[in-house]
Write a protein that holds these residues in place. Structure first.
Motif, PDB file in Angstrom:
ATOM      1  N   ASP A 122     -44.646  85.362  46.618  1.00 53.16           N
ATOM      2  CA  ASP A 122     -43.522  85.711  47.509  1.00 53.16           C
ATOM      3  C   ASP A 122     -42.245  84.976  47.110  1.00 53.16           C
ATOM      4  OD1 ASP A 122     -45.168  87.367  48.921  1.00 53.16           O
ATOM      5  OD2 ASP A 122     -45.664  85.854  50.454  1.00 53.16           O
ATOM      6  N   SER A 123     -42.379  83.739  46.672  1.00 51.44           N
ATOM      7  CA  SER A 123     -41.172  82.990  46.257  1.00 51.44           C
ATOM      8  C   SER A 123     -40.555  83.602  45.002  1.00 51.44           C
ATOM      9  CB  SER A 123     -41.518  81.531  46.017  1.00 51.44           C
ATOM     10  OG  SER A 123     -42.398  81.400  44.909  1.00 51.44           O
ATOM     11  N   LEU A 124     -41.447  84.059  44.084  1.00 45.78           N
ATOM     12  CA  LEU A 124     -40.917  84.697  42.881  1.00 45.78           C
ATOM     13  C   LEU A 124     -40.206  86.006  43.215  1.00 45.78           C
ATOM     14  CD1 LEU A 124     -43.881  84.111  40.376  1.00 45.78           C
ATOM     15  CD2 LEU A 124     -41.684  82.919  40.465  1.00 45.78           C
ATOM     16  N   ARG A 125     -40.805  86.776  44.133  1.00 42.46           N
ATOM     17  CA  ARG A 125     -40.163  88.031  44.548  1.00 42.46           C
ATOM     18  C   ARG A 125     -38.799  87.760  45.188  1.00 42.46           C
ATOM     19  NH1 ARG A 125     -43.602  89.387  47.948  1.00 42.46           N
ATOM     20  NH2 ARG A 125     -45.090  90.263  46.474  1.00 42.46           N
ATOM     21  N   PHE A 126     -38.721  86.682  45.968  1.00 41.21           N
ATOM     22  CA  PHE A 126     -37.450  86.326  46.613  1.00 41.21           C
ATOM     23  C   PHE A 126     -36.372  85.989  45.574  1.00 41.21           C
ATOM     24  CE2 PHE A 126     -34.864  82.590  47.794  1.00 41.21           C
ATOM     25  CZ  PHE A 126     -33.997  83.203  48.689  1.00 41.21           C
ATOM     26  N   VAL A 127     -36.758  85.223  44.596  1.00 45.35           N
ATOM     27  CA  VAL A 127     -35.786  84.847  43.559  1.00 45.35           C
ATOM     28  C   VAL A 127     -35.286  86.074  42.815  1.00 45.35           C
ATOM     29  CG1 VAL A 127     -35.487  83.574  41.419  1.00 45.35           C
ATOM     30  CG2 VAL A 127     -36.725  82.525  43.313  1.00 45.35           C
ATOM     31  N   GLN A 128     -36.213  87.017  42.522  1.00 47.35           N
ATOM     32  CA  GLN A 128     -35.807  88.242  41.832  1.00 47.35           C
ATOM     33  C   GLN A 128     -34.853  89.070  42.689  1.00 47.35           C
ATOM     34  OE1 GLN A 128     -39.509  90.150  40.882  1.00 47.35           O
ATOM     35  NE2 GLN A 128     -39.983  88.747  39.168  1.00 47.35           N
ATOM     36  N   GLN A 129     -35.160  89.203  43.959  1.00 44.49           N
ATOM     37  CA  GLN A 129     -34.299  89.980  44.843  1.00 44.49           C
ATOM     38  C   GLN A 129     -32.909  89.343  44.977  1.00 44.49           C
ATOM     39  OE1 GLN A 129     -34.837  92.839  46.152  1.00 44.49           O
ATOM     40  NE2 GLN A 129     -37.019  93.145  45.809  1.00 44.49           N
ATOM     41  N   LYS A 130     -32.850  88.040  45.081  1.00 43.92           N
ATOM     42  CA  LYS A 130     -31.572  87.357  45.232  1.00 43.92           C
ATOM     43  C   LYS A 130     -30.724  87.490  43.962  1.00 43.92           C
ATOM     44  CE  LYS A 130     -29.505  82.872  46.316  1.00 43.92           C
ATOM     45  NZ  LYS A 130     -29.756  81.438  46.569  1.00 43.92           N
ATOM     46  N   THR A 131     -31.410  87.416  42.832  1.00 44.91           N
ATOM     47  CA  THR A 131     -30.682  87.552  41.565  1.00 44.91           C
ATOM     48  C   THR A 131     -30.130  88.962  41.393  1.00 44.91           C
ATOM     49  OG1 THR A 131     -32.117  85.867  40.574  1.00 44.91           O
ATOM     50  CG2 THR A 131     -30.860  87.262  39.072  1.00 44.91           C
ATOM     51  N   ALA A 132     -30.888  89.950  41.830  1.00 49.09           N
ATOM     52  CA  ALA A 132     -30.447  91.334  41.652  1.00 49.09           C
ATOM     53  C   ALA A 132     -29.389  91.751  42.661  1.00 49.09           C
ATOM     54  CB  ALA A 132     -31.655  92.261  41.762  1.00 49.09           C
ATOM     55  N   ALA A 133     -29.249  91.034  43.735  1.00 50.26           N
ATOM     56  CA  ALA A 133     -28.291  91.417  44.778  1.00 50.26           C
ATOM     57  C   ALA A 133     -26.859  91.187  44.291  1.00 50.26           C
ATOM     58  CB  ALA A 133     -28.544  90.624  46.045  1.00 50.26           C
ATOM     59  N   ASP A 134     -25.984  92.181  44.554  1.00 50.25           N
ATOM     60  CA  ASP A 134     -24.568  92.089  44.173  1.00 50.25           C
ATOM     61  C   ASP A 134     -23.782  91.461  45.310  1.00 50.25           C
ATOM     62  OD1 ASP A 134     -22.213  92.301  42.842  1.00 50.25           O
ATOM     63  OD2 ASP A 134     -21.964  94.462  43.178  1.00 50.25           O
ATOM     64  N   VAL A 135     -24.173  90.228  45.656  1.00 52.70           N
ATOM     65  CA  VAL A 135     -23.521  89.507  46.739  1.00 52.70           C
ATOM     66  C   VAL A 135     -23.206  88.104  46.228  1.00 52.70           C
ATOM     67  CG1 VAL A 135     -23.668  88.693  49.107  1.00 52.70           C
ATOM     68  CG2 VAL A 135     -24.816  90.826  48.451  1.00 52.70           C
ATOM     69  N   ASN A 136     -21.906  87.743  46.249  1.00 53.24           N
ATOM     70  CA  ASN A 136     -21.478  86.429  45.762  1.00 53.24           C
ATOM     71  C   ASN A 136     -21.223  85.509  46.946  1.00 53.24           C
ATOM     72  OD1 ASN A 136     -21.495  87.258  43.030  1.00 53.24           O
ATOM     73  ND2 ASN A 136     -19.470  88.195  43.291  1.00 53.24           N
ATOM     74  N   LEU A 137     -22.216  84.632  47.211  1.00 54.27           N
ATOM     75  CA  LEU A 137     -22.103  83.677  48.311  1.00 54.27           C
ATOM     76  C   LEU A 137     -22.417  82.276  47.805  1.00 54.27           C
ATOM     77  CD1 LEU A 137     -23.943  85.616  51.171  1.00 54.27           C
ATOM     78  CD2 LEU A 137     -21.483  85.426  50.830  1.00 54.27           C
ATOM     79  N   ALA A 138     -21.811  81.312  48.466  1.00 56.87           N
ATOM     80  CA  ALA A 138     -22.140  79.932  48.149  1.00 56.87           C
ATOM     81  C   ALA A 138     -23.563  79.611  48.607  1.00 56.87           C
ATOM     82  CB  ALA A 138     -21.133  78.999  48.817  1.00 56.87           C
TER      83      ALA A 138
END
Length: 813
Positions: A152-168
């Motif tokens: 689940d942690s790996l899936r989360f990292v992949q989803q966050k990387t693929a998201a076109d959202v630039n947040l601190a």
């Protein structure tokens, strides 16, 4: 090959004559063009045409020069009709500046901005949802300890990387924690509300963007706009409204406003996340249009009124004795402008005719001067064109400068034309050119008396400084300095007389500095005139006087005796020319090149002989031909080397038509029966006779120098007798009959020759060694007074025994 061809005197019968005839024909055609009176008339008419075209036709100035701050010297000036007051250039410039500052910039509404913002906002939250969900599942796996937390942690990292959202990172963590808590899972670190703020945040951002778009968001910073209003055009609705700049926002203000509104509704971390999302989706909906804004400014500038109020007919503009203030000066200028606009065709033509008559009167002075006193210029179309071309350029430049309000007439380098004419001709032509140009340019720029005086003084002193140019520094520093100083001196004088301000004087001095700098362009212009019009100036003569030039080097190598003779003749000629006011530099150059023809057969001239006399092998008539040929050979060499015609004239005339006496007498002695068969013309040079003072001086110097070298034991009395005899013989023979030398000139020339020769042949102090040598020579002479068989090589020649032929016997000098 015959002897004549060996000596360079032969001529092929089939080719020589046609070439000479063709060359003579070309010379005659060129001479006819130079003297053609119709071409001369065309040049004069063309010059007048340039001057007439230079007259400004739109100026109706008052017939008096006036200066602001100076009393009005004419009678009272009354308005002859009602006319509008013209704005000054300063006032017009102020109006232009106000238009540029107060014209609202034009913006166009971008109706797609709202749609684009909503689309990007939906896209951000759509990309955000999978990241939140994967994070929730990961936290649940951790809480349940089912062993799937790693995946689940790996899936989360992949989803966050693929998201076109630039947040601190802090913003990400705040959203993730809030989402987990909203779904009943307690992460290790959680803060904020127990309900997820994502849906509410999106709604607030949509409302906030709509509110700001309705107010208006401009795409350029406010601090770049100098006005307080803007014009907004809706091309879809075809409307145009003016908004206060305070009611709209630029992007920086929009971002700050959004941060403020979000901070009032959410904790700092959530507000920061919302602000970052807002900054990614927001865009302006009022787009600045530079082209249409500039078009509106240009239209406003074109509609600026050039007038302010009016002066009624009969109203007094200025009274005699009143100080001319800026307001009065503006009224006078407005009257001139009104007259120019309201003048009838008859008035315009009458005024133009008056200027033409003034120009004709001024130029007539110059025409008659050239016709009466400088016929050599007036009758030579090339030289006449050179003179009028130099003057026409100055007049045309003055006319162009007068039309440009931001330039002063003092920027025109009027002195260039007189300086060029002085260098090419003489200072008298340059001085009269100065007077005519000062009057003509003064007429062109509006009858400015101050300008005429300053120009006359500066140009006159400037041309006097170039009468005798010997150094480059004299031309590049002294002459511009004199012109500048003269202008400044006169301008300061007029400024003190009129009590004018120093600012106006400083402005004129600035343009005078530029004027003096332009004087430096005279040098390349002279070189251009030399090439185009085939004239020779002192600059060219200075270059030709360099003895290191290849032609003089060849003369020194092939005929060293002739080269030394030429140097001595050059010294005599230059000094003699200086004593009577002739061109010493021209005399020197002519003397250096006058015998270059002897390089063809140097051994046939005694000064170059080191062994047997070549003429012992020739008959007298043949020897005379060889001697005469050095003149034609010199002309040929000079033409091949492209020497100026004025130098070639020295080569042609340095013997005139004098008789080669030695070979003439020898031919008569060798004649068997009828001595009348010996024609004197066969033993005379072909000429022509000298026609200038300089060529006449060279003829005399050439003979005197050669004869003085042939003299034994020269003393003052012997040299004086020699000089008098040589000069008097040339005069009696008529060799100077076409030369403008006067008896006073000849007297000065004789004195100069004598002084120079005494310096060359001065006596030397005898030292003891010299006395011993002299005693030994006398003893040897006594011992060998009669030829002795034991010493056959030593003989003593009696003083009555004829000397071997000297150089003057061969060249009649």
């Amino acid at each position: 090959m015959g002897l004549l061809e060996k000596l360079g005197l032969g001529q092929k019968p089939d080719t020589g004559a046609p070439i000479i005839g063709e060359k003579k024909k070309r010379e005659e055609e060129a001479a006819s063009l130079r003297r053609n009176k119709y071409i001369r008339a065309l040049i004069l008419v063309g010059f007048l045409g340039v001057l007439i075209a230079s007259i400004p036709r739109t100026s109706f100035r008052e017939p008096i020069n006036y200066t602001v701050g100076e009393p009005w010297r004419a009678e009272d000036l009354t308005a002859p009709f009602t006319f509008a007051l013209q704005k000054t250039q300063q006032e017009i410039q102020q109006d232009r500046q106000k238009i540029r500052q107060n014209t609202p910039p034009i913006f166009h509404i971008d109706h797609n901005a709202k749609i684009n913002i909503q689309s990007r906002l939906d896209s951000v939250f759509k990309d955000l949802q999978p990241v939140l969900q994967s994070y929730l599942e990961w936290q649940r796996s951790i809480a349940q300890e089912d062993g799937a937390s790693v995946n689940d942690s790996l899936r989360f990292v992949q989803q966050k990387t693929a998201a076109d959202v630039n947040l601190a990172d802090q913003s990400w963590q705040a959203l993730l924690d809030n989402y987990v808590k909203a779904h009943g899972v307690e992460p290790q670190q959680t803060e904020g509300n127990t309900n997820f703020v994502g849906t509410d945040l999106k709604l607030r951002l949509e409302n906030l963007t709509n509110e700001l778009l309705n107010d208006g968001i401009i795409n350029i910073p406010k601090d770049t706009l100098s006005m307080s209003e803007i014009t907004v055009r809706d091309l879809k609705q075809r409307t145009e409204r003016t908004y206060s700049l305070a009611n709209v926002r630029d992007l920086q203000e929009v971002k700050e406003y959004a941060r403020f509104r979000l901070s009032r509704s959410y904790f700092d971390e959530i507000a920061a996340a919302g602000s970052q999302i807002f900054n990614q989706v927001i865009q302006p909906n009022y787009i600045f249009n530079q082209r249409e804004t500039q078009t509106r400014i240009d239209e406003a500038l074109s509609n600026i009124s050039q007038t302010k109020g009016a002066v009624a007919q009969g109203q007094v503009i200025v009274r005699k004795g009143d100080l001319v203030s800026p307001e009065i000066a503006n009224r006078i200028e407005s009257l001139a402008e009104a007259r120019a606009q309201n003048a009838s065709d008859l008035e315009r033509w009458l005024r133009y005719l008056g200027d033409i008559l003034a120009i004709v009167g001024i130029t007539t002075i110059f025409f008659f001067y050239l016709y009466l006193y400088r016929s050599s210029i007036f009758e030579n179309n090339a030289m006449l064109l050179l003179v009028f071309l130099a003057m026409s350029v100055i007049c045309a430049a003055s006319s162009i400068t007068y039309e440009l309000d931001y330039l002063s007439p003092y920027i025109v380098p009027v002195a260039v034309a007189p300086i060029i004419l002085t260098i090419i001709f003489d200072s008298r032509v340059g001085l009269l050119c100065t007077i005519c140009l000062a009057l003509l340019t003064g007429l062109i720029i509006g009858n400015d008396f101050e300008y005429v005086v300053a120009t006359t003084v500066a140009c006159s002193l400037g041309l006097f400084s170039v009468r005798d140019i010997k150094k480059r520094s004299q031309f590049f520093f002294i002459t511009p300095g004199i012109v500048f100083s003269s202008y400044a001196f006169i301008l300061i004088g007029f400024n003190l007389t009129a009590f004018e301000g120093w600012s106006e004087l400083g402005n004129d001095i600035f343009f005078v500095v530029i004027n003096a700098i332009f004087i430096l362009f005279t040098y390349p212009l002279i070189l251009l005139f030399e090439k185009v019009f085939k004239v020779t100036t002192d600059f060219t003569l200075l270059e030709l006087s360099d003895t290191n030039l290849p032609l003089l080097k060849d003369l020194m190598t092939k005929a060293p005796g002739t080269f030394h003779h030429s140097l001595q003749v050059a010294n005599l000629s230059e000094a003699a020319a200086g004593s009577i006011g002739a061109n010493g530099l021209l005399c020197r150059v002519g003397a250096l090149y006058h015998d270059i023809g002897k390089m063809e057969n140097p051994g046939y001239f005694v000064e170059n002989q080191a062994g047997p006399n070549e003429h012992d092998k020739l008959k007298p008539r043949m020897s005379a031909l060889v001697i005469k040929a050095h003149v034609s050979n010199g002309v040929k060499v000079a033409q091949e080397q492209n020497l100026p015609d004025v130098v070639i004239d020295f080569i042609k005339t340095h013997h005139g038509t004098s008789l080669i006496k030695f070979f003439y007498e020898k031919a008569k002695e060798n004649a068997d029966a009828d001595k009348d068969e010996i024609q004197e013309k066969d033993f005379r040079y072909d000429g022509p006779l000298p026609r200038t003072k300089e060529t006449g001086i060279l003829l005399l110097a050439d003979g005197v120098e050669a004869a003085s070298r042939a003299m034994k034991d020269p003393s003052y009395q012997k040299l004086e007798n020699l000089v008098n005899k040589m000069v008097d013989d040339r005069v009696n023979e008529g060799q100077l009959s076409k030369c403008p030398l006067t008896f006073q000139d000849l007297r000065s020339i004789k004195e100069t020759f004598l002084n120079i020769l005494m310096g060359i042949y001065h006596s030397r102090v005898e030292y003891p060694e010299d006395e011993k040598d002299e005693e030994q020579v006398e003893k040897m002479a006594k011992d060998t007074s009669i030829t002795d068989d034991k010493s056959p090589d030593i003989t003593v020649r009696d003083s009555d025994t004829p000397e071997p032929p000297k150089v003057d016997d061969y060249i009649n000098t």
